[in-house]
Every structure is written in structure tokens, then in C-alpha cells.
Design an enzyme around this catalytic site. Structure first.
Site, PDB file in Angstrom:
ATOM      1  N   SER A  92       0.802  -1.223   0.000  1.00 28.30           N
ATOM      2  CA  SER A  92       0.000   0.000   0.000  1.00 28.30           C
ATOM      3  C   SER A  92       0.832   1.269   0.000  1.00 28.30           C
ATOM      4  O   SER A  92       0.302   2.341  -0.287  1.00 28.30           O
ATOM      5  CB  SER A  92      -0.937   0.017   1.209  1.00 28.30           C
ATOM      6  N   LYS A  97       0.579   4.962   6.615  1.00 25.62           N
ATOM      7  CA  LYS A  97       0.055   5.813   5.546  1.00 25.62           C
ATOM      8  C   LYS A  97       0.760   7.165   5.590  1.00 25.62           C
ATOM      9  O   LYS A  97       1.531   7.462   6.497  1.00 25.62           O
ATOM     10  CB  LYS A  97      -1.459   6.046   5.704  1.00 25.62           C
TER      11      LYS A  97
END
Length: 283
Positions: free
Chosen positions: A44, A87
Site C-alpha cells: 500500500s 500511511k
């Protein structure tokens, strides 16, 4: 041999051993609470964090300043508190976020995100406009926009969930991203400036921003280096790549079923960054 001299030598040796143990223990606890090791699993955050990499997370600097746009953070996942995600911060408290397709707009400024690979660009979630980041919360996205479950999916990250800032990739050696994660603050340099430009004096408007002349090593990176290099954090061992692992925390990726139970939302099966925390009992 003089008994008094022999006793003095023995006492000096014992004292040096005790001092060494105390100093080692003190440094261990300082380092343990300042930084934390994680093992990345998932795609990701490609191309900036690779699958199977080991990273150091800086837990220290956020005690002195708030998380900033562009920081890559590790945090307790809001959809599942038993998991940790990695993230990038896109919006801080008070920011107004708009996402139309693959275009990300913060406070009216369209971002030109140099850290996103065009081949991994995408948006499997609905577009939205003028979403305000609440106080003590952050809007985060994965760099692999086509394959990340992030704030587009489940919302904002509370400040209390943030573990720290991903600062350094150190294993395996020879990767194209080894070392400190790059400073991308220039991507957000225009955010807020448009709103306040008319109120700033001309001298400020024409002055170059600090990000245009970055230091080779930022203050928090310098602190991390000082903590790292005086004594080794990891020792040769039997596990992964010659480094010893003592404990595991795994980011297991996006478990759609669990999130559907908690939030009642349907989402695609996406890959997320996973990690193994290498030090025991480090909260």
C-alpha cells in the site's frame, strides 16, 4: 601482593561493570521509548516502502511538534484497533479535503504528489468534496492509491492513534529506498498561502520558503542518528536477514469482513501495509 591494593583493583573493576550496566540500561530505555522497529508487509505504500522491509519509527519528535502533511506515520487502525497501518498524512486538523477521481485538493490547492507512482495511481472509492478534517484528527492516504484502504475508505485518524513517524528504512540493504524517508513538504508548500497571501507583508511574500533550501539532515533525523549510532539496536541472530526478532506485531492488511461488521460498508479487497514490531512491550 598487597591485600589493600588487590581489594582496590577488584572494587574498581566491580564499579566499572556496574556503571557500564547502568549506562547500557539507561540508553536501552531511552532508545526503546524513542524509536520502534517495524517489519513492513504489503504494497500500500509502494514505491516508497517495499514489502518485507524493516523500518524505524520515530516516536520522539511528535512529543515536541504536531504531525505534518507529508509525514509517513504508523498508527493504530481506526477500523480495527488490533492492527497497525502505515500511511502518509495529507490533511491536518482544519484542512478542507476534496478528492475527485485521482486529483487531491487541500484547502483549494491541487497537490502534485511526486511520491505517487503514476502506474499505481487510482481511486477505488467514491469522490467527495469539502470534507473538513476534525480537531485532533488527520486525513491519510497510501502512496499506492489504487491498492490502499485509507481515509477515503474509513475516515480520519485520531491523534491518539498515532504511534510515530516512519523515519528510516534499514533492511534489507541495497534497496532503492534505504535510509531516511525523503522530505516531501514542498508538495504542500502552497497550502494555506493563497488564503493569507493578501495579509502578509511584501517582504514575506517574496522570501524563499525554508523547504526550497532543506538541510541535509533535519533536527529530528539528527536526533534519531544520535540515538542509533552510539550503540547497535539489533544484534546478529538466527532470524530474518541475520537480525534477531524478539516479538511480532502484524499489520494484516485490509480485512473486509471485519470492517463490514464494524462499519457496515462494502469495500474492495485491497492490499495494505503490514508490519512486525521487533521490540517487546513497546506501546
Amino acid at each position: 601482593m598487597n591485600p589493600e591494593l588487590d581489594f582496590e583493583k577488584r572494587w574498581r573493576l566491580v564499579r566499572e561493570v556496574i556503571e557500564t550496566l547502568v549506562l547500557t540500561g539507561l540508553m536501552f530505555f531511552i532508545i526503546r521509548f524513542a524509536i520502534q522497529n517495524f517489519y513492513v508487509e504489503g504494497m500500500s505504500m509502494e514505491p516508497n516502502l517495499h514489502d518485507k522491509e524493516l523500518i524505524l519509527v520515530d516516536k520522539w519528535s511528535y512529543l515536541f511538534h504536531a504531525p505534518a502533511r507529508g509525514d509517513v506515520i504508523v498508527f493504530v487502525a481506526p477500523p480495527n484497533p488490533s492492527q497497525d497501518y502505515v500511511k502518509r498524512i495529507i490533511g491536518i486538523p482544519g484542512d478542507v479535503i476534496t478528492i475527485q477521481g485521482t486529483t487531491v485538493i487541500v484547502d483549494g490547492v491541487t497537490l502534485h504528489e511526486t511520491y505517487v507512482d503514476p502506474r499505481r495511481q487510482g481511486n477505488p472509492y467514491p469522490s467527495f468534496s469539502n470534507r473538513v478534517v476534525p480537531p485532533d484528527s488527520y486525513f491519510v492516504l497510501g502512496d499506492n492509491r489504487a491498492g490502499s484502504s485509507d481515509s477515503r475508505d474509513w475516515g480520519f485518524v485520531p491523534r491518539k492513534n498515532i504511534i510515530g513517524r516512519a523515519a528510516l528504512v534499514y533492511w534489507p540493504l541495497g534497496e532503492d529506498n534505504n535510509g531516511f524517508l525523503p522530505d516531501v513538504s514542498s508538495v504542500f508548500a502552497e497550502v494555506h498561502q493563497r488564503q493569507s497571501a493578501s495579509q502578509l507583508p511584501p517582504a514575506v511574500l517574496t522570501r524563499p520558503s525554508a523547504s526550497s533550501h532543506p538541510l541535509p539532515l533535519q533536527p529530528d533525523q539528527l536526533l534519531l542518528s544520535l540515538l542509533l549510532f552510539p550503540m547497535p539496536l539489533l544484534r546478529p541472530g538466527q532470524r530474518r536477514g541475520g537480525w534477531r526478532q524478539t516479538n511480532h506485531w502484524r499489520w494484516r492488511g485490509d480485512q473486509g469482513a471485519a470492517r463490514q461488521r464494524d462499519f457496515g460498508a462494502r469495500r474492495p479487497a485491497l492490499d495494505d501495509g503490514d508490519a512486525v514490531e521487533l521490540w517487546p512491550d513497546a506501546g
